[in-house]
Design a protein around this motif. Structure first.
Motif, short mmCIF file in Angstrom:
data_model
loop_
_atom_site.label_atom_id
_atom_site.label_comp_id
_atom_site.label_asym_id
_atom_site.label_seq_id
_atom_site.Cartn_x
_atom_site.Cartn_y
_atom_site.Cartn_z
N UNK A 27 0.82 -1.23 0.00
CA UNK A 27 0.00 0.00 0.00
C UNK A 27 0.85 1.27 0.00
N UNK A 28 1.78 1.34 0.96
CA UNK A 28 2.55 2.57 1.12
C UNK A 28 3.41 2.82 -0.12
N UNK A 29 3.99 1.75 -0.66
CA UNK A 29 4.83 1.86 -1.86
C UNK A 29 4.01 2.43 -3.02
N UNK A 30 2.82 1.90 -3.24
CA UNK A 30 1.98 2.35 -4.35
C UNK A 30 1.49 3.78 -4.12
N UNK A 31 1.11 4.07 -2.88
CA UNK A 31 0.59 5.40 -2.59
C UNK A 31 1.66 6.46 -2.85
N UNK A 32 2.88 6.18 -2.44
CA UNK A 32 3.98 7.16 -2.66
C UNK A 32 4.20 7.36 -4.16
N UNK A 33 4.11 6.28 -4.93
CA UNK A 33 4.35 6.38 -6.39
C UNK A 33 3.25 7.22 -7.04
N UNK A 34 2.01 7.02 -6.61
CA UNK A 34 0.91 7.79 -7.21
C UNK A 34 0.96 9.25 -6.76
N UNK A 35 1.39 9.45 -5.53
CA UNK A 35 1.52 10.81 -5.05
C UNK A 35 2.57 11.55 -5.89
N UNK A 36 3.66 10.86 -6.23
CA UNK A 36 4.70 11.48 -7.06
C UNK A 36 4.13 11.82 -8.44
N UNK A 37 3.29 10.92 -9.00
CA UNK A 37 2.64 11.19 -10.30
C UNK A 37 1.81 12.48 -10.22
N UNK A 38 1.06 12.61 -9.15
CA UNK A 38 0.19 13.79 -9.00
C UNK A 38 1.02 15.06 -8.86
N UNK A 39 2.06 14.98 -8.04
CA UNK A 39 2.90 16.18 -7.82
C UNK A 39 3.58 16.61 -9.12
N UNK A 40 3.99 15.61 -9.91
CA UNK A 40 4.60 15.95 -11.22
C UNK A 40 3.65 16.76 -12.07
N UNK A 205 4.40 -2.05 -12.35
CA UNK A 205 3.15 -2.50 -12.97
C UNK A 205 1.94 -2.02 -12.17
N UNK A 206 2.06 -2.10 -10.86
CA UNK A 206 0.93 -1.66 -10.02
C UNK A 206 0.69 -0.15 -10.19
N UNK A 207 1.80 0.60 -10.22
CA UNK A 207 1.65 2.05 -10.39
C UNK A 207 0.98 2.36 -11.73
N UNK A 208 1.43 1.66 -12.78
CA UNK A 208 0.88 1.93 -14.11
C UNK A 208 -0.61 1.61 -14.15
N UNK A 209 -1.00 0.51 -13.54
CA UNK A 209 -2.41 0.12 -13.59
C UNK A 209 -3.29 1.09 -12.80
N UNK A 210 -2.80 1.48 -11.63
CA UNK A 210 -3.59 2.42 -10.81
C UNK A 210 -3.62 3.79 -11.48
N UNK A 211 -2.49 4.21 -12.06
CA UNK A 211 -2.45 5.53 -12.72
C UNK A 211 -3.41 5.55 -13.90
N UNK A 215 -6.70 7.94 -14.56
CA UNK A 215 -6.41 8.85 -15.69
C UNK A 215 -5.17 9.69 -15.46
N UNK A 216 -4.16 9.09 -14.83
CA UNK A 216 -2.89 9.81 -14.59
C UNK A 216 -1.78 9.27 -15.48
N UNK A 217 -2.11 8.23 -16.29
CA UNK A 217 -1.06 7.56 -17.08
C UNK A 217 -0.61 8.45 -18.22
#
Ligand code: ATP
Ligand code: MG
Length: 217
Positions: A27-40, A205-211, A215-217
């Motif tokens: 969970x924490x690993x994926x959440x940090x990755x998606x948070x980085x996507x959003x901040x970008x 892979x998890x980050x890509x699927x969640x993104x 609609x963050x991909x």
């Protein structure tokens, strides 16, 4: 595997995403990755967690996860989680959404269904009432559930640096199997949209699927 993705439309407005799954699922690993996507993308985002997220909530977290005293009654545990959740919704989650920020939350109400309901055996209607009272209608727009074999999750926890086992991690495998099944049942029956990810896939892979789902991909 995705369950009910059709009911989730990535909104242009602030979005509340909860990350759920057994301990060590990622969970924490994926959440940090998606948070980085959003901040970008310069999207304002609040990262928070349960139990925790507020000064009172962090105190409750210590009592819930690290308290060395006698084992709590299941009802006390449910109510302590609910108290922290009420504080979290009122002081952090709802204000952030009102400011137009995204909220990424590491565990939320479905953890109470899985742990206190399926894990500890509290009647699911009572867990639901405690959740309803705590969240007052502030529901996640999407729950990202990372599904994984508890044995694999335990191996990851054992490898993770400096992690003493918390009160839940110390429970036996049967407990974690009930939690896993409980989360999957939530994904099937909850009115909240769930994205169920196969946690044995790589972090990328998890980050890509969640993104993609967001609609963050
Ligand atoms: N997809 C993955 N594949 C392999 N290892 C992973 C993956 N995601 C996370 N990990 C590793 O597994 C361990 C657990 O991940 P993480 O801390 O993100 O899980 P968690 O669900 O937040 O755990 P907890 O419930 O204890 O907070 C970490 O060491 C992390 O680096
Ligand atoms: Mg974590």
């Amino acid at each position: 595997m995705r369950i009910d993705p059709s009911s989730f439309r990535p909104p242009s407005r602030a979005t509340f995403v909860a990350f759920e799954g057994i301990n060590g699922c990622g969970k924490t690993t994926l959440m940090k990755a998606l948070s980085a996507c959003l901040r970008q993308r310069s999207v304002p985002v609040v990262e928070t967690r349960e139990p925790g997220g507020t000064p009172l909530g962090e105190e409750l977290r210590r009592l819930l996860l690290e308290w060395p005293g006698e084992k709590k009654s299941a009802r006390s545990e449910l109510l302590l989680f609910a108290a922290g959740r009420a504080e979290h919704v009122d002081k952090v989650i709802r204000p952030a959404l009102a400011r137009g920020e995204w909220v990424l939350c590491d565990r939320f109400m479905h953890s109470s269904v899985a742990f206190q309901g399926y894990g500890r055996g509290i009647d699911l209607d009572l867990v639901s009432q405690a959740n309803d009272f705590a969240v007052q209608g502030t529901l996640p727009d999407l729950v990202v559930l990372i599904d994984i074999d508890p044995l694999e999750a335990q191996r990851r926890i054992a490898r993770r640096q400096g992690s003493d086992k918390d009160s839940f991690e110390a429970e036996d495998l049967a407990f974690h199997r009930r939690i896993r099944d409980g989360f999957l049942e939530c994904a099937r029956s909850s009115p909240v949209p769930f994205l169920v990810l196969n946690g044995s896939r790589s972090p990328d892979e998890l980050r890509a699927e969640a993104a993609e789902a967001l609609s963050l991909a």
